[in-house]
Scaffold this motif. Sequence first.
Motif, short mmCIF file in Angstrom:
data_model
loop_
_atom_site.label_atom_id
_atom_site.label_comp_id
_atom_site.label_asym_id
_atom_site.label_seq_id
_atom_site.Cartn_x
_atom_site.Cartn_y
_atom_site.Cartn_z
N MET A 39 0.83 -1.21 0.00
CA MET A 39 0.00 0.00 0.00
C MET A 39 0.86 1.26 0.00
N TRP A 40 1.96 1.26 0.77
CA TRP A 40 2.86 2.40 0.80
C TRP A 40 3.48 2.64 -0.58
N ALA A 99 0.89 4.08 -2.94
CA ALA A 99 0.63 5.49 -2.63
C ALA A 99 1.76 6.37 -3.15
N LYS A 100 3.01 5.94 -3.00
CA LYS A 100 4.16 6.70 -3.53
C LYS A 100 4.06 6.83 -5.04
N ARG A 116 1.29 9.30 -6.27
CA ARG A 116 1.52 10.73 -6.03
C ARG A 116 2.42 11.37 -7.07
#
Length: 158
Positions: A21-22, A25-26, A29
């Motif tokens: 998930m991290w 998300a990176k 963005r």
Amino acid sequence: MSTVELVGRMILALVVVIFVMWGLAKWARKPLGAGAGQVLTVLARQQLSRTSSVAVVKVLDQALVLGVTEQGIRLLTEVDLDQVQTVLSTPPAPRERRLRRPSSTNPGSTADPLAEPAPEPVTLTKSATAPGRLDGSVLSPRTWHQAVDAVRDLTARR
């Protein structure tokens, strides 16, 4: 399987899911088309109304001022890129507002308040603190303080 093995596997699975998930998300963005050789960059944008705005766009080595509306985008003018970057790099000067002082009439006098000379204006400067992200919005505490003060002024008995 023992309870310790189940808990260990569950923690490992949780760590893997959080890491995935991290990473997503990176990745999400990142702006599309971002890179060192960017051809088009929006330098500034000012909203004029709900559906119209003015934008300063850098295209290669030119700065273009564009009008943006629901009907489309129109080139307003072309400006010097160096001047735009100089203006954008300098901090804005404090804004000044001019207010009128309320006239002080005696409650018992029958003089016409319109016949009085105009009161001298008072100059207020904005505080030295940087403007917050919520300034002017409904969520700003300052907005609510001003609203309460205005209601107090209207409801004060004289």
